[in-house]
Enzyme design. Structure first.
Site, PDB file in Angstrom:
ATOM      1  N   ARG A   1      -0.854  -9.250  13.186  1.00  0.00           N
ATOM      2  CA  ARG A   1      -1.220  -8.164  12.230  1.00  0.00           C
ATOM      3  C   ARG A   1      -2.103  -8.787  11.052  1.00  0.00           C
ATOM      4  O   ARG A   1      -3.233  -8.376  10.832  1.00  0.00           O
ATOM      5  CB  ARG A   1      -0.131  -7.255  11.540  1.00  0.00           C
ATOM      6  CG  ARG A   1       0.462  -6.417  12.681  1.00  0.00           C
ATOM      7  CD  ARG A   1       1.935  -6.262  12.163  1.00  0.00           C
ATOM      8  NE  ARG A   1       2.160  -5.405  10.989  1.00  0.00           N
ATOM      9  CZ  ARG A   1       3.191  -4.774  10.378  1.00  0.00           C
ATOM     10  NH1 ARG A   1       4.226  -5.599  10.624  1.00  0.00           N
ATOM     11  NH2 ARG A   1       3.117  -4.167   8.975  1.00  0.00           N
TER      12      ARG A   1
ATOM     13  N   ARG B   1      10.679  -0.406  12.186  1.00  0.00           N
ATOM     14  CA  ARG B   1       9.140  -0.514  12.720  1.00  0.00           C
ATOM     15  C   ARG B   1       9.118  -1.764  13.756  1.00  0.00           C
ATOM     16  O   ARG B   1       9.562  -3.002  13.181  1.00  0.00           O
ATOM     17  CB  ARG B   1       8.453  -0.986  11.551  1.00  0.00           C
ATOM     18  CG  ARG B   1       7.785   0.684  10.936  1.00  0.00           C
ATOM     19  CD  ARG B   1       6.849   0.283   9.880  1.00  0.00           C
ATOM     20  NE  ARG B   1       5.614  -0.480  10.204  1.00  0.00           N
ATOM     21  CZ  ARG B   1       4.708  -0.666   9.475  1.00  0.00           C
ATOM     22  NH1 ARG B   1       4.688   0.053   8.313  1.00  0.00           N
ATOM     23  NH2 ARG B   1       3.651  -1.077   9.742  1.00  0.00           N
TER      24      ARG B   1
ATOM     25  N   ARG C   1     -10.304   0.369   8.160  1.00  0.00           N
ATOM     26  CA  ARG C   1      -9.906  -0.886   8.437  1.00  0.00           C
ATOM     27  C   ARG C   1     -11.101  -1.651   9.175  1.00  0.00           C
ATOM     28  O   ARG C   1     -10.983  -2.663   9.550  1.00  0.00           O
ATOM     29  CB  ARG C   1      -8.567  -0.715   9.216  1.00  0.00           C
ATOM     30  CG  ARG C   1      -7.303  -1.194   8.848  1.00  0.00           C
ATOM     31  CD  ARG C   1      -6.235  -0.856   9.934  1.00  0.00           C
ATOM     32  NE  ARG C   1      -5.123  -1.721   9.874  1.00  0.00           N
ATOM     33  CZ  ARG C   1      -3.858  -1.131   9.050  1.00  0.00           C
ATOM     34  NH1 ARG C   1      -3.848  -0.086   8.698  1.00  0.00           N
ATOM     35  NH2 ARG C   1      -2.982  -2.107   9.092  1.00  0.00           N
TER      36      ARG C   1
ATOM     37  N   ARG D   1      11.867  -6.362   5.474  1.00  0.00           N
ATOM     38  CA  ARG D   1      12.066  -4.885   6.000  1.00  0.00           C
ATOM     39  C   ARG D   1      12.249  -4.765   7.293  1.00  0.00           C
ATOM     40  O   ARG D   1      12.860  -3.747   7.641  1.00  0.00           O
ATOM     41  CB  ARG D   1      10.577  -4.355   5.383  1.00  0.00           C
ATOM     42  CG  ARG D   1      10.691  -2.751   5.753  1.00  0.00           C
ATOM     43  CD  ARG D   1       9.349  -2.127   5.444  1.00  0.00           C
ATOM     44  NE  ARG D   1       8.300  -2.541   6.371  1.00  0.00           N
ATOM     45  CZ  ARG D   1       6.992  -2.242   6.392  1.00  0.00           C
ATOM     46  NH1 ARG D   1       6.492  -1.481   5.225  1.00  0.00           N
ATOM     47  NH2 ARG D   1       6.210  -2.591   7.036  1.00  0.00           N
TER      48      ARG D   1
ATOM     49  N   LYS E   1       0.942  -1.303   0.072  1.00  0.00           N
ATOM     50  CA  LYS E   1       0.003   0.073   0.069  1.00  0.00           C
ATOM     51  C   LYS E   1       1.023   1.383  -0.172  1.00  0.00           C
ATOM     52  O   LYS E   1       0.642   2.294  -0.728  1.00  0.00           O
ATOM     53  CB  LYS E   1      -0.873   0.064   1.235  1.00  0.00           C
ATOM     54  CG  LYS E   1      -1.834  -1.058   1.244  1.00  0.00           C
ATOM     55  CD  LYS E   1      -3.017  -1.230   2.408  1.00  0.00           C
ATOM     56  CE  LYS E   1      -2.113  -1.329   3.955  1.00  0.00           C
ATOM     57  NZ  LYS E   1      -1.461  -2.646   4.272  1.00  0.00           N
TER      58      LYS E   1
HETATM   59  P1  AP5 Z   1       4.690  -1.687   2.020  1.00  0.00           P
HETATM   60  O1  AP5 Z   1       4.526  -0.673   0.529  1.00  0.00           O
HETATM   61  O2  AP5 Z   1       5.091  -0.951   3.021  1.00  0.00           O
HETATM   62  O3  AP5 Z   1       3.147  -2.275   2.261  1.00  0.00           O
HETATM   63  P2  AP5 Z   1       2.147  -1.798   2.984  1.00  0.00           P
HETATM   64  O4  AP5 Z   1       0.991  -2.534   2.630  1.00  0.00           O
HETATM   65  O5  AP5 Z   1       2.138  -0.365   3.318  1.00  0.00           O
HETATM   66  O6  AP5 Z   1       2.484  -2.754   4.667  1.00  0.00           O
HETATM   67  P3  AP5 Z   1       2.625  -2.071   6.025  1.00  0.00           P
HETATM   68  O7  AP5 Z   1       3.325  -3.113   6.886  1.00  0.00           O
HETATM   69  O8  AP5 Z   1       2.513  -0.494   5.990  1.00  0.00           O
HETATM   70  O9  AP5 Z   1       0.859  -2.438   6.378  1.00  0.00           O
HETATM   71  P4  AP5 Z   1       0.092  -2.363   7.799  1.00  0.00           P
HETATM   72  O10 AP5 Z   1      -1.097  -2.109   7.088  1.00  0.00           O
HETATM   73  O11 AP5 Z   1       0.548  -3.534   8.454  1.00  0.00           O
HETATM   74  O12 AP5 Z   1       0.741  -1.092   8.488  1.00  0.00           O
HETATM   75  P5  AP5 Z   1       0.180   0.308   8.909  1.00  0.00           P
HETATM   76  O13 AP5 Z   1       1.185   1.447   8.824  1.00  0.00           O
HETATM   77  O14 AP5 Z   1      -1.090   0.758   7.816  1.00  0.00           O
HETATM   78  O15 AP5 Z   1       5.669  -2.850   1.407  1.00  0.00           O
HETATM   79  C1  AP5 Z   1       5.929  -3.902   2.548  1.00  0.00           C
HETATM   80  C2  AP5 Z   1       7.279  -4.217   2.155  1.00  0.00           C
HETATM   81  O16 AP5 Z   1       7.259  -4.872   0.762  1.00  0.00           O
HETATM   82  C3  AP5 Z   1       8.520  -3.119   1.806  1.00  0.00           C
HETATM   83  O17 AP5 Z   1       9.500  -3.713   2.325  1.00  0.00           O
HETATM   84  C4  AP5 Z   1       8.360  -3.082   0.222  1.00  0.00           C
HETATM   85  O18 AP5 Z   1       9.549  -2.428  -0.226  1.00  0.00           O
HETATM   86  C5  AP5 Z   1       8.135  -4.402  -0.106  1.00  0.00           C
HETATM   87  N1  AP5 Z   1       7.438  -4.579  -1.447  1.00  0.00           N
HETATM   88  C6  AP5 Z   1       6.251  -3.580  -1.858  1.00  0.00           C
HETATM   89  N2  AP5 Z   1       5.954  -3.823  -3.136  1.00  0.00           N
HETATM   90  C7  AP5 Z   1       6.627  -5.185  -3.365  1.00  0.00           C
HETATM   91  C8  AP5 Z   1       6.718  -6.010  -4.573  1.00  0.00           C
HETATM   92  N3  AP5 Z   1       5.744  -5.684  -5.336  1.00  0.00           N
HETATM   93  N4  AP5 Z   1       7.497  -7.136  -4.504  1.00  0.00           N
HETATM   94  C9  AP5 Z   1       8.328  -7.290  -3.496  1.00  0.00           C
HETATM   95  N5  AP5 Z   1       8.559  -6.405  -2.331  1.00  0.00           N
HETATM   96  C10 AP5 Z   1       7.441  -5.569  -2.408  1.00  0.00           C
HETATM   97  O19 AP5 Z   1      -0.363   0.037  10.253  1.00  0.00           O
HETATM   98  C11 AP5 Z   1       0.362  -0.273  11.624  1.00  0.00           C
HETATM   99  C12 AP5 Z   1      -0.608  -0.220  12.453  1.00  0.00           C
HETATM  100  O20 AP5 Z   1      -1.209   1.019  12.987  1.00  0.00           O
HETATM  101  C13 AP5 Z   1      -1.459  -1.455  12.584  1.00  0.00           C
HETATM  102  O21 AP5 Z   1      -1.259  -2.704  13.028  1.00  0.00           O
HETATM  103  C14 AP5 Z   1      -2.584  -0.572  13.628  1.00  0.00           C
HETATM  104  O22 AP5 Z   1      -1.891  -1.134  15.174  1.00  0.00           O
HETATM  105  C15 AP5 Z   1      -2.218   0.710  13.627  1.00  0.00           C
HETATM  106  N6  AP5 Z   1      -3.325   1.278  12.574  1.00  0.00           N
HETATM  107  C16 AP5 Z   1      -2.751   1.777  11.441  1.00  0.00           C
HETATM  108  N7  AP5 Z   1      -4.257   2.276  10.535  1.00  0.00           N
HETATM  109  C17 AP5 Z   1      -5.168   1.946  11.490  1.00  0.00           C
HETATM  110  C18 AP5 Z   1      -6.652   2.053  11.420  1.00  0.00           C
HETATM  111  N8  AP5 Z   1      -7.369   2.575  10.234  1.00  0.00           N
HETATM  112  N9  AP5 Z   1      -7.428   1.506  12.209  1.00  0.00           N
HETATM  113  C19 AP5 Z   1      -6.755   0.899  13.302  1.00  0.00           C
HETATM  114  N10 AP5 Z   1      -5.314   0.698  13.443  1.00  0.00           N
HETATM  115  C20 AP5 Z   1      -4.538   1.371  12.634  1.00  0.00           C
HETATM  116 MG    MG Z   2       2.128   1.030   4.927  1.00  0.00          MG
END
Ligand code: AP5
Ligand code: MG
Length: 189
Positions: A146, A134, A89, A128, A14
């Site tokens: 997660r 992180r 979410r 990562r 994402k």
């Molecule tokens: P990346 O692009 O970072 O993927 P992502 O989907 O953004 O993954 P996140 O880890 O950020 O998702 P998340 O939903 O757990 O975290 P968030 O910050 O939202 O890519 C991941 C890796 O893969 C990178 O190293 C990238 O380089 C690699 N990659 C990308 N594309 C690739 C490809 N095509 N091929 C190979 N490698 C690739 O949430 C974190 C925490 O915050 C949650 O657990 C929760 O506690 C809280 N939170 C956030 N939002 C909410 C909400 N709306 N409601 C409640 N709690 C929330």
């Molecule tokens: Mg992200």
């Protein structure tokens, strides 16, 4: 406005694909995860409360993230549109987003849902975690939690947008530019 929800499990890409959408469509990127990590870095009260949940891989309360999104929408009323990354979410978050956008005469254009097998997600996040700093990327049990939170609380949000005829499924495995081009086709403009 072009308002895109970029959806998918942890590690689906994402954040990576948001960078492309910002460039291509001049949108404002709203990642609730990034906003929460910003609060933690600044040591705010909200950040302190969120940290203990995020460190375990649990979702933070709906009211917290809805409030943050509301502030950002109000502050950017003249934007060309938004990419919502990691939000909504839960169904209450999706309903709140619809109602916030409605107040400004706007709506979600499409939800793009990135599909990636669990094995690949775990592999990407552990990789990562070696240098991302992180705290939720380091431990395989937290990564699995997660993904469990996604499967039990978040996956249903796709049906919410499907009912509105806005869900577009995207294969999230491949090169970053292949996936970016599928997303562009999915948006259709
Ligand atoms: P990346 O692009 O970072 O993927 P992502 O989907 O953004 O993954 P996140 O880890 O950020 O998702 P998340 O939903 O757990 O975290 P968030 O910050 O939202 O890519 C991941 C890796 O893969 C990178 O190293 C990238 O380089 C690699 N990659 C990308 N594309 C690739 C490809 N095509 N091929 C190979 N490698 C690739 O949430 C974190 C925490 O915050 C949650 O657990 C929760 O506690 C809280 N939170 C956030 N939002 C909410 C909400 N709306 N409601 C409640 N709690 C929330
Ligand atoms: Mg992200």
């Amino acid at each position: 406005m072009l308002n895109i929800v970029l959806f998918g499990p942890p590690g689906a890409g994402k954040g990576t694909q948001s960078a492309f959408l910002v460039e291509e469509y001049k949108l404002i990127h709203l990642s609730t995860g990034d906003l929460l990590r910003g609060e933690i870095a600044e040591g705010t009260e909200l950040g302190l409360k969120a940290k203990s949940l995020m460190d375990k891989g649990d979702l933070v309360p709906d009211s917290v993230v809805i409030g943050m999104i509301e502030n950002k929408l109000t502050a950017n009323q003249n934007a060309a549109g938004f990419i919502f990354d990691g939000f909504p979410r839960t169904i209450p978050q999706a309903e709140a987003l619809d109602s916030l956008l409605n107040q400004h005469g706007e709506s979600i254009t499409a939800m793009l849902s990135l599909q990636v097998p669990e094995e690949e997600l775990v592999k990407r996040l552990l990789l990562r975690g070696k240098d991302s700093g992180r705290s939720d990327d380091k431990d395989e049990n937290i990564i699995h939690n997660r993904i469990r939170e996604y499967n039990t609380k978040t996956a249903a949000v796709a049906s919410y947008y499907d009912t509105q005829g806005k869900l577009v499924i995207i294969n999230g495995v491949g090169t970053i530019s292949q996936i970016a081009s599928s997303i562009k086709n999915g948006i259709g403009q």
